[in-house]
Design a protein around this motif. Structure first.
Motif, PDB file in Angstrom:
ATOM      1  N   SER B 340       0.851  -1.191   0.000  1.00  0.00           N
ATOM      2  CA  SER B 340       0.000   0.000   0.000  1.00  0.00           C
ATOM      3  C   SER B 340       0.894   1.250   0.000  1.00  0.00           C
ATOM      4  O   SER B 340       2.094   1.167   0.277  1.00  0.00           O
ATOM      5  N   PRO B 341       0.326   2.403  -0.336  1.00  0.00           N
ATOM      6  CA  PRO B 341       1.148   3.591  -0.592  1.00  0.00           C
ATOM      7  C   PRO B 341       2.032   4.029   0.584  1.00  0.00           C
ATOM      8  O   PRO B 341       1.688   3.835   1.744  1.00  0.00           O
ATOM      9  N   SER B 342       3.180   4.634   0.224  1.00  0.00           N
ATOM     10  CA  SER B 342       4.107   5.180   1.212  1.00  0.00           C
ATOM     11  C   SER B 342       4.152   6.696   1.051  1.00  0.00           C
ATOM     12  O   SER B 342       3.947   7.218  -0.040  1.00  0.00           O
ATOM     13  N   ILE B 343       4.467   7.380   2.165  1.00  0.00           N
ATOM     14  CA  ILE B 343       4.505   8.847   2.157  1.00  0.00           C
ATOM     15  C   ILE B 343       5.935   9.314   2.384  1.00  0.00           C
ATOM     16  O   ILE B 343       6.631   8.804   3.262  1.00  0.00           O
ATOM     17  N   ILE B 344       6.363  10.292   1.573  1.00  0.00           N
ATOM     18  CA  ILE B 344       7.691  10.886   1.736  1.00  0.00           C
ATOM     19  C   ILE B 344       7.516  12.369   2.001  1.00  0.00           C
ATOM     20  O   ILE B 344       6.827  13.065   1.243  1.00  0.00           O
ATOM     21  N   GLN B 345       8.118  12.853   3.091  1.00  0.00           N
ATOM     22  CA  GLN B 345       8.032  14.281   3.406  1.00  0.00           C
ATOM     23  C   GLN B 345       9.404  14.817   3.792  1.00  0.00           C
ATOM     24  O   GLN B 345      10.326  14.063   4.091  1.00  0.00           O
ATOM     25  N   ASP B 346       9.509  16.143   3.756  1.00  0.00           N
ATOM     26  CA  ASP B 346      10.747  16.830   4.094  1.00  0.00           C
ATOM     27  C   ASP B 346      10.542  17.508   5.439  1.00  0.00           C
ATOM     28  O   ASP B 346       9.647  18.346   5.586  1.00  0.00           O
ATOM     29  N   GLU B 347      11.372  17.156   6.439  1.00  0.00           N
ATOM     30  CA  GLU B 347      11.176  17.736   7.769  1.00  0.00           C
ATOM     31  C   GLU B 347      11.273  19.253   7.770  1.00  0.00           C
ATOM     32  O   GLU B 347      10.632  19.911   8.575  1.00  0.00           O
ATOM     33  N   ASP B 348      12.111  19.811   6.890  1.00  0.00           N
ATOM     34  CA  ASP B 348      12.315  21.255   6.886  1.00  0.00           C
ATOM     35  C   ASP B 348      11.432  21.975   5.888  1.00  0.00           C
ATOM     36  O   ASP B 348      11.584  23.184   5.687  1.00  0.00           O
ATOM     37  N   ASP B 349      10.566  21.269   5.193  1.00  0.00           N
ATOM     38  CA  ASP B 349       9.689  21.929   4.221  1.00  0.00           C
ATOM     39  C   ASP B 349       8.351  21.189   4.234  1.00  0.00           C
ATOM     40  O   ASP B 349       8.085  20.325   3.408  1.00  0.00           O
ATOM     41  N   GLN B 350       7.526  21.578   5.196  1.00  0.00           N
ATOM     42  CA  GLN B 350       6.300  20.831   5.472  1.00  0.00           C
ATOM     43  C   GLN B 350       5.287  20.928   4.335  1.00  0.00           C
ATOM     44  O   GLN B 350       4.312  20.171   4.300  1.00  0.00           O
ATOM     45  N   GLY B 351       5.501  21.844   3.409  1.00  0.00           N
ATOM     46  CA  GLY B 351       4.557  21.989   2.313  1.00  0.00           C
ATOM     47  C   GLY B 351       4.550  20.810   1.360  1.00  0.00           C
ATOM     48  O   GLY B 351       3.575  20.577   0.642  1.00  0.00           O
ATOM     49  N   TYR B 352       5.635  20.054   1.356  1.00  0.00           N
ATOM     50  CA  TYR B 352       5.818  18.993   0.361  1.00  0.00           C
ATOM     51  C   TYR B 352       5.361  17.644   0.882  1.00  0.00           C
ATOM     52  O   TYR B 352       5.664  17.269   2.013  1.00  0.00           O
ATOM     53  N   LEU B 353       4.638  16.916   0.057  1.00  0.00           N
ATOM     54  CA  LEU B 353       4.245  15.541   0.389  1.00  0.00           C
ATOM     55  C   LEU B 353       4.209  14.723  -0.905  1.00  0.00           C
ATOM     56  O   LEU B 353       3.600  15.140  -1.894  1.00  0.00           O
TER      57      LEU B 353
END
Lengths: 361, 361
Positions: B340-353
């Motif tokens: 099932s899907p995985s999520i990648i985010q940037d700790e210093d740029d919360q706008g990105y997912l």
């Protein structure tokens, strides 16, 4: 067999070999590199069927062995390694590469599938690698890319008593480069231009002297850490010296970079079919002019007249720029007439001479 | 009309326009640039039929006038000019360009042959150019290049009360970027990905705020020295929020550059058809593994476990690398399961997912 060596020198050697080794080939074994551990280093060999190249990379080696490894893959893997040291191990037909936290295992093939290499050098002359590289690279542009008169698709290396010459031509222009060397014999070797490109790259990373030889239709080169064999073309150039004009009607001096920059600017307006660009000399004044379907461009320069009179000449702008390309300082231009060949030389590098024929207009 | 302006700003503006202006077109007039002298500067306009772009370059202008000039040619001429100042003169349908010792005369065409521009902006929101550029450029990679489900060949710009979102997907992965903004209405605009690339370039050279609007199937942008109109795609994205998993089985933190470098090294060994690369999490240990026809590569890394258990996942290495591409510091990875899907985010740029779906293995 186990090998330890710096990533950097390994990766540099692979980059040179990767250019020679084809990614696809009608002879698939040639897509491999020969990897061999010897007492004092790692031996890497690759071939495209026209050039065989062997590089020796200093390394700590335990044991011996030689296997074939896919060339492009090995290059990619080694370039990406995280550590500064690389450890190779050859066991049970597998090559293990370790560096830092990374480990890979590559399938290999037996080395006896590879074509034989004949790296024995029957030396004709020793020449500093840089000088040979310069001679080849200064004239390479003038070689033909057309099938017509196939011999012009090569660069001719001439050994004469006291000097070596590299010369290339496509029938419309000519470039030659002379190097003084203690040579005793006469010999002409025509090297395919594609091979010349690879030879230049190998020479550029080499220090010291190169031993140049010829045997059974091949040029052989051996230098610091490399050996190279390149198939020669059959035949030799027709007599080209007679196109170098002896009667000069105008001789001028002009900074090479100044003239090149101006030609590049003005040629943008040149006719797309013949790339015509005019040089109009009148006293110290030089007008560079081009006119095409889009408009007209011109630039007013100054040139020092050494001897001669006013003259207008038309050239293919690309040919003129190519001929000026190798010049570092002041260009010396000698014109025999508007319809006969012109000579371009570099005041600070007397070895170079280019001949360009004006357009018939 | 006579114009004086610095070569540098002229040449930079032309470089941006040259990317938009086609070299060949079924509508040949579009290969031209509109060049117009106005009171306080030079106005340059170009169009590829999907994007109309106008740039204003500060200049001293005497008189008025507008003509069409071949776009690529003008760019080439201006880039090569020898001086720092450029003088333009428009007379009798010819554009003269002078700089230093160089002079050119270009044929032009009447400006009324050009398609009309509708640069009027019905502003929906003001947004700093850099923020809009970032939102577009962080998600651009996820847009589809396939004809299947054509809407995914665009980037969807969403206006919601309090925020603007850019989102792209190709049905297998998703990237979104949120920016907080004082917006009151709801609106969805799908911009073709090719136009997004040009918009990013225009925004990157712009300072200050951009006024974003929409009218009659077009996105309009107006900012410091530019106005842009881009045709929108019809329709909107299907509901994509439901692919963002809510139940997380494992969450880890790892420096983004470390993970990216490792993926690049290991993927060299991946199967050429599916680019499969495995992430094997076990406590703090992360093994990155790929195995293909050429051999096997692996790397042992460490990842900080925020919550959850051991898990093995297989991905298309390229998709994973694309999703990690915009990350500058620490990646926060959240896995809902191996299928099932995985999520990648940037700790210093919360706008990105980003959402990436594991391979079915």
């Amino acid at each position: 067999m186990q090998v330890r060596l710096p990533k950097r020198s390994f990766s540099e050697a692979l980059a040179v070999l990767e250019r020679v080794v084809p990614t696809r080939s009608s002879s698939p074994v040639l897509t491999n590199l020969w990897v061999e551990g010897q007492e004092d280093g790692l031996i890497l060999r690759g071939s495209n069927g026209e050039i065989d190249l062997e590089l020796a990379v200093p390394a700590e080696v335990d044991g011996q062995g030689a296997r074939l490894v896919p060339g492009q893959l090995l290059g990619q893997v080694v370039r990406g390694l995280p550590g500064e040291l690389v450890e190779l191990a050859l066991q049970d037909g597998e090559l293990t590469i370790e560096s830092g936290s990374f480990k890979t295992r590559l399938a290999t093939a037996a080395s006896d599938e590879f074509p034989g290499f004949e790296f024995a050098v029957d030396s004709l002359v020793n020449i500093p690698a840089r000088e040979l590289s310069r001679a080849f690279s200064r004239v390479r542009y003038a070689a033909s890319s057309e099938d017509y008169r196939a011999i012009f698709r090569g660069v001719q290396l001439e050994l004469h008593p006291g000097r070596l010459r590299a010369v290339a031509s496509d029938g419309f222009r000519l470039a030659l480069y002379d190097v003084s060397l203690p040579i005793e014999e006469e010999r002409k070797l025509v090297v395919p231009a594609r091979s010349v490109d690879e030879i230049i790259r190998v020479l550029e990373r080499s220090e010291g002297d190169v031993s140049l030889g010829a045997q059974a239709g091949h040029l052989t080169l051996a230098g610091d850490g490399f050996r190279l064999v390149a198939a020669l073309m059959e035949g030799e150039f027709p007599d080209y010296e007679r196109v170098i004009p002896q009667q000069i009607a105008l001789e001028v001096r002009i900074p090479a970079a100044l003239l090149r920059d101006s030609l590049k600017r003005v040629k943008v307006l040149a006719d797309r079919s013949n790339h015509r660009l005019d040089l109009i000399f009148n006293g110290e004044a030089l007008d560079v002019v081009a006119e095409g379907e889009m408009g007209r461009g011109s630039e007013a320069l100054q040139a020092e007249v050494v001897a001669g009179e006013a003259m207008s000449l038309a050239y293919n702008a690309e040919y003129l720029l190519d001929a000026l390309g190798p010049l570092a300082s002041t260009a010396r231009l000698r014109f025999s007439g508007a319809a006969s060949p012109s000579i371009i030389q570099d005041e600070d590098d007397q070895g170079y001479l280019a001949v360009v024929v004006p357009l018939r207009v």
